[in-house]
Enzyme design. Structure first.
Site, short mmCIF file in Angstrom:
data_model
loop_
_atom_site.label_atom_id
_atom_site.label_comp_id
_atom_site.label_asym_id
_atom_site.label_seq_id
_atom_site.Cartn_x
_atom_site.Cartn_y
_atom_site.Cartn_z
N SER A 161 0.78 -1.24 0.00
CA SER A 161 0.00 0.00 0.00
C SER A 161 0.82 1.29 0.00
O SER A 161 0.24 2.37 -0.12
CB SER A 161 -0.97 0.01 1.18
OG SER A 161 -2.03 -0.89 0.94
N TYR A 166 -10.44 2.26 5.81
CA TYR A 166 -9.37 1.98 4.84
C TYR A 166 -9.89 1.03 3.78
O TYR A 166 -10.23 -0.12 4.07
CB TYR A 166 -8.18 1.36 5.57
CG TYR A 166 -6.92 1.29 4.75
CD1 TYR A 166 -6.07 2.39 4.66
CD2 TYR A 166 -6.58 0.13 4.06
CE1 TYR A 166 -4.91 2.34 3.90
CE2 TYR A 166 -5.42 0.07 3.31
CZ TYR A 166 -4.59 1.17 3.24
OH TYR A 166 -3.45 1.11 2.48
N SER A 218 6.82 -15.70 7.17
CA SER A 218 7.24 -17.07 7.43
C SER A 218 6.01 -17.94 7.61
O SER A 218 4.97 -17.47 8.08
CB SER A 218 8.09 -17.10 8.70
OG SER A 218 8.20 -18.41 9.22
#
Length: 349
Positions: free
Chosen positions: A73, A168, A330
């Site tokens: 973003s 958002y 991970s």
């Protein structure tokens, strides 16, 4: 989005302790969820890079200090900057409805400013994407057009009346990218390249389009698919388009945030608009987070997330203290938020 929740108190000594930075990065990779991390820290005239973890799951190769990564973003800040430049050239009115330039695209009450500030109420299309790792595998190389992404969002009602709240929404920056294309008459990526990337000589920054590759040295990101670790480094980033598809480095992001924050990319009037917040958007300007940390330090910046990568770009308004960071994911579960907060405290508090 940037989530600066760090606690801390200001002290007389404001010098960044490199040892504390390294300890925080090591704790980030030990905490699970992050395979490797690289960071660039600026403290006045002093700058250094640091890293922890490894670049690939089955290798001991360290994370490259000059490695390229998906910025997610933070792409929004580049796109917003272009639209603010166009506003400074008189080609777009920030308070005009989007439909003045793109008839019928969205609700006629939504303004350009509301799109850039996430106060439009547009539903975020990413809420309806198959983002679960098992499901995403089927679409990871799919080409998405911006019209296709927008259609997912506009099939849903607005989250709220335009201008009355903040949420958002990645859809806002699909609209912003389409506005750039309409106003410049060229693909949005060409406008970003010509107006920001080339003038600032950001040689390791690109808008990749449909290319699934990250060229040059880079660390790999992973998640778990069908119960097994899976390398998610390669994907078609058109799924993020103008909301999050770009690739860069900590050095290039540092150059960009200095140029932007110090007013080298925008005229004074648009520079003020960039960091202007409102009651309904107290922490977000136009494509830029504007926040005061608990220790009292004010910062500007943005964060980014896309499968495999999480990124931070943060600067004080005077640009004297800055942090750019990329963390690769991970398959091991964990929550690195607390050590990341300690890193922010070490740099800014």
């Amino acid at each position: 989005m940037l989530a600066l929740t760090t606690a801390g108190v200001a002290t007389a000594d404001t010098t960044v302790d490199r040892g504390v930075v390294q300890e925080a990065l090591d704790e980030v990779t030990r905490s699970g969820g992050v395979l490797g991390v690289q960071a660039r820290v600026t403290d006045g005239r002093r700058q250094h890079t640091a890293r922890s973890g490894k670049a690939e799951l089955d290798s001991e190769r360290p994370v490259p200090l000059d490695g390229r990564f998906r910025v997610g973003s933070i792409t929004k800040t580049f796109v917003s900057t272009v639209l603010l430049q166009l506003a400074g050239e008189g080609k777009v009115d920030l308070d005009a409805p989007v439909v003045r330039y793109l008839p019928g695209l969205v609700d006629e009450r939504i303004t350009v400013r509301q799109v850039l500030q996430h106060t439009s109420g547009l539903y975020s299309y990413t809420n309806d994407l198959p983002v679960n790792p098992d499901e995403f595998e089927e679409v990871r190389y799919k080409h998405w057009s911006p019209q296709e992404l927008l259609a997912i969002a506009t099939a849903k009602p607005l989250d709220f009346e335009p201008g009355t709240s903040w949420n958002y929404s990645n859809t806002n920056y699909v609209v912003a990218g389409l506005l750039v294309e309409k106003l410049t008459g060229k693909p949005y990526e060409k406008a970003v390249e010509q107006r920001i990337i080339k003038p600032l000589r950001l040689h390791d920054t690109e808008v990749p389009g449909d290319s699934p590759n990250i060229k040059g040295p880079h660390a790999h990101g992973y998640w778990t698919v069908n119960g097994k670790p899976s390398d998610i480094t390669r994907l078609n980033p058109s799924v993020a388009w103008a909301a999050g598809e770009m690739i860069s480095t900590t050095r290039d992001l540092d150059t960009f945030v200095v140029a932007l924050t110090s007013g080298k990319l925008l005229k004074p009037a648009q520079q003020r608009e960039l960091t202007k917040t409102t009651e309904v958007s107290p922490d977000y300007g136009l494509g830029l987070v504007v926040q005061t940390l608990p220790c009292g330090t004010k910062v500007y910046g943005h964060s980014g997330g896309i499968p495999g990568y999480n990124t931070e770009m943060i600067s004080t308004p005077d640009t004297k203290k800055r942090l750019e960071l990329s963390a690769t994911s991970s398959p091991q579960p964990g929550n690195p938020r607390e050590p990341l907060n300690r890193l922010l405290t070490a740099v800014f508090c």
